[in-house]
Design a protein around this motif. Structure first.
Motif, PDB file in Angstrom:
ATOM      1  N   GLY A   1      -8.482  17.641  73.818  1.00 26.20           N
ATOM      2  CA  GLY A   1      -9.031  17.973  72.506  1.00 26.20           C
ATOM      3  C   GLY A   1      -7.988  17.892  71.410  1.00 26.20           C
ATOM      4  O   GLY A   1      -8.259  17.405  70.305  1.00 26.20           O
ATOM      5  N   PHE A   2      -6.767  18.338  71.714  1.00 27.76           N
ATOM      6  CA  PHE A   2      -5.638  18.259  70.769  1.00 27.76           C
ATOM      7  C   PHE A   2      -5.368  16.813  70.368  1.00 27.76           C
ATOM      8  O   PHE A   2      -5.237  16.479  69.190  1.00 27.76           O
ATOM      9  N   VAL A   3      -5.308  15.933  71.367  1.00 26.81           N
ATOM     10  CA  VAL A   3      -5.015  14.519  71.113  1.00 26.81           C
ATOM     11  C   VAL A   3      -6.150  13.860  70.325  1.00 26.81           C
ATOM     12  O   VAL A   3      -5.914  13.110  69.374  1.00 26.81           O
ATOM     13  N   ASN A   4      -7.387  14.146  70.713  1.00 23.84           N
ATOM     14  CA  ASN A   4      -8.535  13.548  70.023  1.00 23.84           C
ATOM     15  C   ASN A   4      -8.623  14.018  68.571  1.00 23.84           C
ATOM     16  O   ASN A   4      -8.897  13.230  67.661  1.00 23.84           O
ATOM     17  N   ALA A   5      -8.379  15.309  68.345  1.00 21.14           N
ATOM     18  CA  ALA A   5      -8.405  15.837  66.990  1.00 21.14           C
ATOM     19  C   ALA A   5      -7.316  15.207  66.142  1.00 21.14           C
ATOM     20  O   ALA A   5      -7.525  14.899  64.957  1.00 21.14           O
ATOM     21  N   LEU A   6      -6.163  15.006  66.744  1.00 23.47           N
ATOM     22  CA  LEU A   6      -5.063  14.398  66.003  1.00 23.47           C
ATOM     23  C   LEU A   6      -5.400  12.967  65.601  1.00 23.47           C
ATOM     24  O   LEU A   6      -5.109  12.538  64.478  1.00 23.47           O
ATOM     25  N   GLY A   7      -6.017  12.225  66.512  1.00 23.66           N
ATOM     26  CA  GLY A   7      -6.437  10.867  66.178  1.00 23.66           C
ATOM     27  C   GLY A   7      -7.409  10.848  65.008  1.00 23.66           C
ATOM     28  O   GLY A   7      -7.311  10.010  64.107  1.00 23.66           O
ATOM     29  N   ILE A   8      -8.342  11.810  64.991  1.00 26.42           N
ATOM     30  CA  ILE A   8      -9.315  11.901  63.900  1.00 26.42           C
ATOM     31  C   ILE A   8      -8.622  12.244  62.583  1.00 26.42           C
ATOM     32  O   ILE A   8      -8.903  11.640  61.533  1.00 26.42           O
ATOM     33  N   LEU A   9      -7.695  13.212  62.610  1.00 27.59           N
ATOM     34  CA  LEU A   9      -6.988  13.611  61.394  1.00 27.59           C
ATOM     35  C   LEU A   9      -6.139  12.471  60.836  1.00 27.59           C
ATOM     36  O   LEU A   9      -6.092  12.257  59.620  1.00 27.59           O
ATOM     37  N   ILE A  10      -5.454  11.740  61.726  1.00 24.30           N
ATOM     38  CA  ILE A  10      -4.638  10.610  61.283  1.00 24.30           C
ATOM     39  C   ILE A  10      -5.510   9.554  60.615  1.00 24.30           C
ATOM     40  O   ILE A  10      -5.167   9.012  59.561  1.00 24.30           O
ATOM     41  N   PHE A  11      -6.676   9.278  61.224  1.00 22.60           N
ATOM     42  CA  PHE A  11      -7.566   8.257  60.664  1.00 22.60           C
ATOM     43  C   PHE A  11      -8.056   8.645  59.269  1.00 22.60           C
ATOM     44  O   PHE A  11      -7.953   7.862  58.315  1.00 22.60           O
TER      45      PHE A  11
ATOM     46  N   MET B   1       4.514  24.761  69.079  1.00 22.01           N
ATOM     47  CA  MET B   1       3.308  24.307  69.767  1.00 22.01           C
ATOM     48  C   MET B   1       3.112  22.803  69.599  1.00 22.01           C
ATOM     49  O   MET B   1       2.853  22.076  70.572  1.00 22.01           O
ATOM     50  N   GLU B   2       3.249  22.316  68.376  1.00 19.62           N
ATOM     51  CA  GLU B   2       3.038  20.885  68.150  1.00 19.62           C
ATOM     52  C   GLU B   2       4.125  20.052  68.836  1.00 19.62           C
ATOM     53  O   GLU B   2       3.843  19.003  69.424  1.00 19.62           O
ATOM     54  N   SER B   3       5.366  20.527  68.803  1.00 18.80           N
ATOM     55  CA  SER B   3       6.455  19.773  69.426  1.00 18.80           C
ATOM     56  C   SER B   3       6.313  19.730  70.942  1.00 18.80           C
ATOM     57  O   SER B   3       6.483  18.680  71.568  1.00 18.80           O
ATOM     58  N   LEU B   4       5.995  20.867  71.556  1.00 26.37           N
ATOM     59  CA  LEU B   4       5.907  20.914  73.011  1.00 26.37           C
ATOM     60  C   LEU B   4       4.679  20.178  73.530  1.00 26.37           C
ATOM     61  O   LEU B   4       4.722  19.553  74.597  1.00 26.37           O
ATOM     62  N   LEU B   5       3.577  20.240  72.787  1.00 28.68           N
ATOM     63  CA  LEU B   5       2.403  19.464  73.182  1.00 28.68           C
ATOM     64  C   LEU B   5       2.665  17.969  73.052  1.00 28.68           C
ATOM     65  O   LEU B   5       2.254  17.167  73.903  1.00 28.68           O
ATOM     66  N   THR B   6       3.360  17.583  71.986  1.00 24.43           N
ATOM     67  CA  THR B   6       3.711  16.167  71.806  1.00 24.43           C
ATOM     68  C   THR B   6       4.677  15.720  72.904  1.00 24.43           C
ATOM     69  O   THR B   6       4.560  14.607  73.425  1.00 24.43           O
ATOM     70  N   ALA B   7       5.628  16.584  73.252  1.00 28.28           N
ATOM     71  CA  ALA B   7       6.566  16.248  74.331  1.00 28.28           C
ATOM     72  C   ALA B   7       5.829  16.007  75.642  1.00 28.28           C
ATOM     73  O   ALA B   7       6.143  15.075  76.389  1.00 28.28           O
ATOM     74  N   LYS B   8       4.837  16.839  75.911  1.00 30.00           N
ATOM     75  CA  LYS B   8       4.046  16.661  77.140  1.00 30.00           C
ATOM     76  C   LYS B   8       3.284  15.340  77.115  1.00 30.00           C
ATOM     77  O   LYS B   8       3.176  14.639  78.132  1.00 30.00           O
TER      78      LYS B   8
END
Length: 415
Positions: free
Chosen positions: A135-145, A245-252
């Motif tokens: 969900g984090f990744v999908n939401a980020l894709g939507i926000l970037i778009f 949170m954003e850094s560690l999720l991105t690292a994962k």
């Protein structure tokens, strides 16, 4: 790709020593860094508006963060800069109390992040469920778009043409030319076209003043007392935990993309130190930027710290000596590149009908809540917290799934 490069393991490909011994790898990492630096510029400038600071402040802070985390961070090839999630947190404090409170808030946030990393609390991030990550990744894709839509959604055929042409170059050029990143080619070629054709289009320079040179050290302008602490501590806590949170999720996410591990404790402590440095020289905090990280890792094939060092140095060069050149890059071109980043970021497999049919309803619900909470608030941290909270409200469903999986995988003693 040469056979020698094909034979490298993911860990070897991310080694600085390996990159420096191979001219082709060094070229790949450097070009990935150049492309990443160009992708950073419009987003960092737009975030400076949200935070209420001068664009140059955010750009210089991004140079410090990018270079600092290249050496201090626990995840090679991950890009750290002045990010939107942190700007959203800082903005209200700046508008209410003034920019002079940014420095003490950033310093306190950095100390909290260092403590978080040194005490091993970063390991708690591994307990975030896979559905929340999706969900984090999908939401980020939507926000970037949707952040790019204003830069290409227009009746001007030239802007639309540049946007479409950028996408075509980025997608089709790698089929005939693999040695140079296609987004870099698109930026250079289409910027030269607009400059020499005399076309008047929205460019990076329109997003904020592009003043060359370096600022001095950030001045401490507030009293060191309990009143200041009462103003900064809520903002500092938010900066610290949103950034972590954003850094560690991105690292994962980068761990999964590159099939290599990262040191989450080092990443947390390194982010704290880098934010303190950025506070003293630049003035604003930051964290990992997933869109630009995808540009570096997926589109530029950056794998080592060399790529982020190159990104930091190129950004420094652009901000200081080449600010006038940087200001002429068309926003439609950068928007085209970031739209492709958004598409690559989104996990399309997660919404395929077959996958939705197989997945438990509870998992799909958690993913959707994470996406909706993130997109509606524009805050990735809120989305993740909402997803995790919902998961804990539905423990029987998840427990039944775990028991069923365990029973299916365990051998039948009667056989």
């Amino acid at each position: 790709m040469p056979d020698a490069q094909k034979a490298l393991t993911p860990v070897q490909a991310g080694s600085v020593a390996t990159v420096l011994r191979s001219p082709s790898l060094l070229m790949r990492e450097t070009l990935a860094g150049v492309m990443t630096a160009l992708a950073l510029i419009p987003e960092v400038i737009s975030f400076s508006v949200i935070a209420g600071v001068d664009p140059t402040v955010s750009l210089i802070a991004s140079v410090v963060l990018c270079l600092g985390m290249s050496f201090l961070g626990g995840r090679p090839a991950m890009v750290t800069a002045a990010a939107g999630s942190v700007a959203l947190v800082i903005g209200p404090m700046v508008h209410q109390h003034g920019v002079e409170y940014i420095l003490p808030a950033v310093l306190l946030a950095g100390v909290i992040q260092i403590v978080f990393g040194l005490t091993g609390m970063a390991r708690l991030m591994r307990f975030i469920p896979h559905t929340v990550m999706t969900g984090f990744v999908n939401a980020l894709g939507i926000l970037i778009f949707f952040a790019q839509v204003p830069h290409f959604w227009t009746r001007d055929p030239l802007i639309l043409g540049l946007f479409v042409l950028t996408i075509l170059i980025v997608l089709w050029l790698p089929k005939v030319l693999k040695s140079i990143p296609s987004p870099l080619v698109a930026i250079v070629v289409l910027t030269l076209f607009t400059v020499f054709s005399g076309q008047i289009l929205p460019v990076v320079g329109d997003e904020g003043p592009m003043q060359g040179g370096l600022p001095g050290l950030t001045q401490w302008l507030v009293p060191l007392n309990l009143s200041t602490l009462s103003i900064i501590w809520p903002c500092a806590l938010s900066i610290a935990f949103v950034g972590l949170m954003e850094s560690l999720l991105t690292a994962k996410l980068v761990d999964d993309l590159t099939e290599t591990p990262s040191n989450k404790g080092r990443e947390s402590a390194g982010l704290g130190i880098a934010n303190i440095l950025a506070g003293f020289y630049g003035g604003i905090a930051g964290c990992a930027m997933i869109g630009q990280t995808i540009v570096n890792v997926e589109m530029g094939k950056g794998r080592s710290r060399v790529s982020t060092v190159a990104a930091g140095l190129v950004l420094l060069l652009l901000v200081t000596a080449l600010s006038n050149v940087m200001a002429k890059i068309p926003m439609a071109v950068l928007a085209g590149i970031m739209v492709i980043v958004a598409v690559k970021t989104f996990n399309w497999h997660s919404i395929q009908p077959a996958q939705l049919k197989r997945a438990p309803v509870a998992e799909t619900l958690v993913m959707l809540v994470t996406v909706i909470a993130t997109v509606t608030t524009g805050n990735l941290a809120i989305g993740v917290v909402a997803g995790v909270a919902l998961m804990f409200l539905l423990p029987p469903v998840f427990n039944r799934k775990k028991r069923a999986t365990a029973e299916k995988s365990s051998p039948d003693p009667e056989k």
